[in-house]
Design a protein around this motif. Sequence first.
Motif, PDB file in Angstrom:
ATOM      1  N   THR A  94       0.798  -1.226   0.000  1.00 56.22           N
ATOM      2  CA  THR A  94       0.000   0.000   0.000  1.00 56.22           C
ATOM      3  C   THR A  94       0.831   1.277   0.000  1.00 56.22           C
ATOM      4  OG1 THR A  94      -0.120  -0.077   2.424  1.00 56.22           O
ATOM      5  CG2 THR A  94      -1.911  -1.135   1.199  1.00 56.22           C
ATOM      6  N   GLY A  95       2.145   1.148   0.016  1.00 54.12           N
ATOM      7  CA  GLY A  95       2.998   2.333   0.018  1.00 54.12           C
ATOM      8  C   GLY A  95       3.514   2.680  -1.367  1.00 54.12           C
ATOM      9  N   GLU A  96       4.632   2.070  -1.765  1.00 53.01           N
ATOM     10  CA  GLU A  96       5.245   2.337  -3.067  1.00 53.01           C
ATOM     11  C   GLU A  96       5.620   1.010  -3.724  1.00 53.01           C
ATOM     12  OE1 GLU A  96       7.646   6.208  -3.307  1.00 53.01           O
ATOM     13  OE2 GLU A  96       8.079   5.494  -1.275  1.00 53.01           O
ATOM     14  N   PRO A  97       4.684   0.389  -4.435  1.00 51.90           N
ATOM     15  CA  PRO A  97       4.941  -0.939  -5.018  1.00 51.90           C
ATOM     16  C   PRO A  97       6.058  -0.962  -6.052  1.00 51.90           C
ATOM     17  CG  PRO A  97       2.879  -0.014  -5.857  1.00 51.90           C
ATOM     18  CD  PRO A  97       3.318   0.858  -4.729  1.00 51.90           C
ATOM     19  N   TYR A  98       6.348   0.187  -6.671  1.00 50.24           N
ATOM     20  CA  TYR A  98       7.407   0.243  -7.683  1.00 50.24           C
ATOM     21  C   TYR A  98       8.794   0.068  -7.080  1.00 50.24           C
ATOM     22  CZ  TYR A  98       6.043   4.864  -6.017  1.00 50.24           C
ATOM     23  OH  TYR A  98       5.633   5.904  -5.227  1.00 50.24           O
ATOM     24  N   LEU A  99       8.910   0.127  -5.746  1.00 47.45           N
ATOM     25  CA  LEU A  99      10.210  -0.132  -5.124  1.00 47.45           C
ATOM     26  C   LEU A  99      10.642  -1.584  -5.313  1.00 47.45           C
ATOM     27  CD1 LEU A  99       9.978   1.848  -1.751  1.00 47.45           C
ATOM     28  CD2 LEU A  99      11.292   2.431  -3.792  1.00 47.45           C
ATOM     29  N   GLY A 100       9.727  -2.424  -5.761  1.00 47.17           N
ATOM     30  CA  GLY A 100      10.069  -3.817  -6.007  1.00 47.17           C
ATOM     31  C   GLY A 100      10.648  -4.081  -7.379  1.00 47.17           C
ATOM     32  N   THR A 101      10.787  -3.052  -8.224  1.00 49.94           N
ATOM     33  CA  THR A 101      11.412  -3.240  -9.534  1.00 49.94           C
ATOM     34  C   THR A 101      12.929  -3.370  -9.374  1.00 49.94           C
ATOM     35  OG1 THR A 101      11.644  -0.860  -9.873  1.00 49.94           O
ATOM     36  CG2 THR A 101       9.601  -1.891 -10.648  1.00 49.94           C
ATOM     37  N   ALA A 102      13.550  -4.008 -10.341  1.00 51.30           N
ATOM     38  CA  ALA A 102      14.998  -4.249 -10.267  1.00 51.30           C
ATOM     39  C   ALA A 102      15.776  -2.942 -10.159  1.00 51.30           C
ATOM     40  CB  ALA A 102      15.452  -5.046 -11.492  1.00 51.30           C
ATOM     41  N   TYR A 103      15.402  -1.956 -10.967  1.00 60.02           N
ATOM     42  CA  TYR A 103      16.116  -0.668 -10.942  1.00 60.02           C
ATOM     43  C   TYR A 103      15.977   0.000  -9.583  1.00 60.02           C
ATOM     44  CZ  TYR A 103      17.787   3.900 -12.564  1.00 60.02           C
ATOM     45  OH  TYR A 103      18.498   5.061 -12.710  1.00 60.02           O
ATOM     46  N   ALA A 104      14.757   0.010  -9.019  1.00 60.02           N
ATOM     47  CA  ALA A 104      14.529   0.675  -7.738  1.00 60.02           C
ATOM     48  C   ALA A 104      15.250  -0.046  -6.603  1.00 60.02           C
ATOM     49  CB  ALA A 104      13.026   0.755  -7.460  1.00 60.02           C
ATOM     50  N   ALA A 145      20.391  12.868  -9.671  1.00 63.89           N
ATOM     51  CA  ALA A 145      20.162  11.880 -10.722  1.00 63.89           C
ATOM     52  C   ALA A 145      19.252  10.769 -10.219  1.00 63.89           C
ATOM     53  CB  ALA A 145      21.499  11.311 -11.191  1.00 63.89           C
ATOM     54  N   ASN A 146      19.518  10.325  -9.009  1.00 59.97           N
ATOM     55  CA  ASN A 146      18.722   9.264  -8.403  1.00 59.97           C
ATOM     56  C   ASN A 146      17.237   9.612  -8.404  1.00 59.97           C
ATOM     57  OD1 ASN A 146      17.421   7.592  -6.438  1.00 59.97           O
ATOM     58  ND2 ASN A 146      19.304   7.295  -5.332  1.00 59.97           N
ATOM     59  N   MET A 147      16.909  10.747  -7.817  1.00 57.70           N
ATOM     60  CA  MET A 147      15.506  11.091  -7.610  1.00 57.70           C
ATOM     61  C   MET A 147      14.820  11.567  -8.882  1.00 57.70           C
ATOM     62  SD  MET A 147      15.072  10.085  -4.649  1.00 57.70           S
ATOM     63  CE  MET A 147      13.321  10.447  -4.747  1.00 57.70           C
ATOM     64  N   SER A 148      15.536  12.259  -9.755  1.00 57.35           N
ATOM     65  CA  SER A 148      14.896  12.724 -10.992  1.00 57.35           C
ATOM     66  C   SER A 148      14.516  11.555 -11.888  1.00 57.35           C
ATOM     67  CB  SER A 148      15.807  13.707 -11.732  1.00 57.35           C
ATOM     68  OG  SER A 148      17.029  13.093 -12.091  1.00 57.35           O
ATOM     69  N   VAL A 149      15.394  10.549 -11.982  1.00 61.23           N
ATOM     70  CA  VAL A 149      15.061   9.353 -12.766  1.00 61.23           C
ATOM     71  C   VAL A 149      13.965   8.554 -12.081  1.00 61.23           C
ATOM     72  CG1 VAL A 149      15.942   7.142 -13.620  1.00 61.23           C
ATOM     73  CG2 VAL A 149      17.342   9.208 -13.847  1.00 61.23           C
ATOM     74  N   PHE A 150      14.054   8.447 -10.762  1.00 54.04           N
ATOM     75  CA  PHE A 150      13.072   7.660 -10.008  1.00 54.04           C
ATOM     76  C   PHE A 150      11.668   8.229 -10.160  1.00 54.04           C
ATOM     77  CE2 PHE A 150      11.129   6.725  -5.721  1.00 54.04           C
ATOM     78  CZ  PHE A 150      10.913   5.374  -5.952  1.00 54.04           C
ATOM     79  N   ILE A 151      11.514   9.531  -9.934  1.00 55.53           N
ATOM     80  CA  ILE A 151      10.185  10.156 -10.007  1.00 55.53           C
ATOM     81  C   ILE A 151       9.654  10.126 -11.437  1.00 55.53           C
ATOM     82  CG2 ILE A 151       8.947  12.338  -9.768  1.00 55.53           C
ATOM     83  CD1 ILE A 151      10.749  12.949  -7.347  1.00 55.53           C
ATOM     84  N   SER A 152      10.505  10.477 -12.400  1.00 54.91           N
ATOM     85  CA  SER A 152      10.064  10.479 -13.803  1.00 54.91           C
ATOM     86  C   SER A 152       9.714   9.074 -14.268  1.00 54.91           C
ATOM     87  CB  SER A 152      11.162  11.063 -14.695  1.00 54.91           C
ATOM     88  OG  SER A 152      11.515  12.364 -14.293  1.00 54.91           O
ATOM     89  N   GLY A 153      10.499   8.081 -13.833  1.00 55.54           N
ATOM     90  CA  GLY A 153      10.237   6.699 -14.226  1.00 55.54           C
ATOM     91  C   GLY A 153       8.925   6.175 -13.688  1.00 55.54           C
ATOM     92  N   ILE A 154       8.576   6.588 -12.477  1.00 59.40           N
ATOM     93  CA  ILE A 154       7.289   6.168 -11.909  1.00 59.40           C
ATOM     94  C   ILE A 154       6.144   6.694 -12.762  1.00 59.40           C
ATOM     95  CG2 ILE A 154       5.742   6.423  -9.932  1.00 59.40           C
ATOM     96  CD1 ILE A 154       8.299   6.652  -8.184  1.00 59.40           C
ATOM     97  N   TYR A 159       3.976   1.880 -13.724  1.00 59.01           N
ATOM     98  CA  TYR A 159       3.414   2.165 -12.406  1.00 59.01           C
ATOM     99  C   TYR A 159       2.781   3.546 -12.331  1.00 59.01           C
ATOM    100  CZ  TYR A 159       5.586  -2.067 -10.600  1.00 59.01           C
ATOM    101  OH  TYR A 159       5.926  -3.380 -10.378  1.00 59.01           O
ATOM    102  N   GLY A 160       2.685   4.228 -13.466  1.00 60.26           N
ATOM    103  CA  GLY A 160       2.084   5.555 -13.476  1.00 60.26           C
ATOM    104  C   GLY A 160       0.632   5.552 -13.044  1.00 60.26           C
ATOM    105  N   SER A 161      -0.047   4.422 -13.197  1.00 60.65           N
ATOM    106  CA  SER A 161      -1.455   4.310 -12.800  1.00 60.65           C
ATOM    107  C   SER A 161      -1.609   3.832 -11.364  1.00 60.65           C
ATOM    108  CB  SER A 161      -2.186   3.355 -13.747  1.00 60.65           C
ATOM    109  OG  SER A 161      -1.593   2.061 -13.706  1.00 60.65           O
ATOM    110  N   GLU A 162      -0.488   3.584 -10.668  1.00 61.76           N
ATOM    111  CA  GLU A 162      -0.545   3.073  -9.295  1.00 61.76           C
ATOM    112  C   GLU A 162       0.110   4.036  -8.303  1.00 61.76           C
ATOM    113  OE1 GLU A 162       0.382  -1.087  -8.702  1.00 61.76           O
ATOM    114  OE2 GLU A 162       0.315  -1.431 -10.858  1.00 61.76           O
ATOM    115  N   ILE A 163       0.034   5.305  -8.602  1.00 67.01           N
ATOM    116  CA  ILE A 163       0.619   6.310  -7.698  1.00 67.01           C
ATOM    117  C   ILE A 163      -0.258   6.448  -6.458  1.00 67.01           C
ATOM    118  CG2 ILE A 163       1.132   8.757  -7.433  1.00 67.01           C
ATOM    119  CD1 ILE A 163       2.035   8.793 -10.322  1.00 67.01           C
ATOM    120  N   ARG A 164       0.378   6.341  -5.314  1.00 68.74           N
ATOM    121  CA  ARG A 164      -0.328   6.441  -4.036  1.00 68.74           C
ATOM    122  C   ARG A 164       0.215   7.618  -3.245  1.00 68.74           C
ATOM    123  NH1 ARG A 164      -0.186  -0.118  -3.446  1.00 68.74           N
ATOM    124  NH2 ARG A 164      -1.498  -0.440  -5.292  1.00 68.74           N
TER     125      ARG A 164
END
Length: 381
Positions: A94-104, A145-154, A159-164
């Motif tokens: 229920t928090g940030e499911p995209y953290l489970g991707t390989a890149y994240a 670089a970390n956060m700009s790629v992370f936020i834009s990638g989400i 995972y753009g439709s699963e923003i919580r």
Amino acid sequence: METLVFLFSFSALGVLYAMNTTPEFQEPYVILEIGVAVLVIVFLFYYLITRGNPPKDFLFFVFAEFCFTCVIDLTSALEYDGVISGFMDFYQRTGEPYLGTAYAIMMCYWDGIAHFILYLMMISRITDRRAYRTLGLFWAGSLCANMSVFISGIVAGKYGSEIRPAFWINFLFLLMPILGAVTLFTRPKDRPLIGGYNAQHAQTMKLIWRPLDLILVVLLLAAMAFTILRGLVALDSPLEACSVYLSQYEPYLKDPVGYPRVMMLHLFFYGLPLLGAFVYGLLRPGCTWMSDWTTFFAGAMIQCQWSHIGGSLHPRTTTPFRIPNDAFWTVLGANLLYAAVPIMVAMRVHSNPYFFLKIAPFPGQTGLPNSEEKDTKYKDK
């Protein structure tokens, strides 16, 4: 002070465990509220314990706060990889499911280890009233670089439709390194910008007589070509070279999670001009900006390439998007060299900076001190 920060940061595990075992704390908006509240409490803790001898640099509080979140990121990565359990189950749902991707996951490892070490080093230097500007610029480049790629990638990926609600707290972690970078860039440099005889001698040498610089220029040009190729792939160019590279070398660039593509576009639009500027800086003497920008970009590049290489090799990346076996070592070698080039340029600039200094006028021109005395002062620094 750095020891206290190190120990207190691991109290994050207690917060995660309490949330993981309390269903009432696992609702999306409650997670956001608790996250904000914890950040405020951590700030107040460091503010109160330093009231007697407050740090002269406000970035102390940023670094101390982020040490706390580094432990959370490392815990997330370790739990997704099955090393530990019982801390982040709720956040995965229920928090940030995209953290489970390989890149994240690789991004969280970098934040939990590399950034954590940098924070402790910079806190130590601030406490001891020592300069940390170079370390700070490396950190700012890395986290930007970390956060700009992370936020834009989400937003741009699957995972753009699963923003919580918890997603929005990431903007704080993007804003702080930008603010830190602006602050550090505008501070006086740790070293002087003016050289005398040695600087004049170095700047009269043609590129052909500077073999290390010549090699770096060639490597930078190759890095620019590599950046253009992968940027065009990310832009869906119909060129045959792009199709061949995507299908036979790096299919990971089209992973639907979005991070690889966004990273290539960042490097294409922002990294490519900097690589070109570094070529200019190695050809044109007196570019005093080289020491700052090579450090900043080295931090950004190594973070991006760590996450990109690690993500492409991680088991969570599905087979169709992994590096083909027959091109494995070629792609790995190219990516490692690509990451190393900005680091080598930054090391070159800092280890022997005479070519990048302004020339001090000699005695009789403006009445300034003897040029050899200037060089002596530089060496003493």
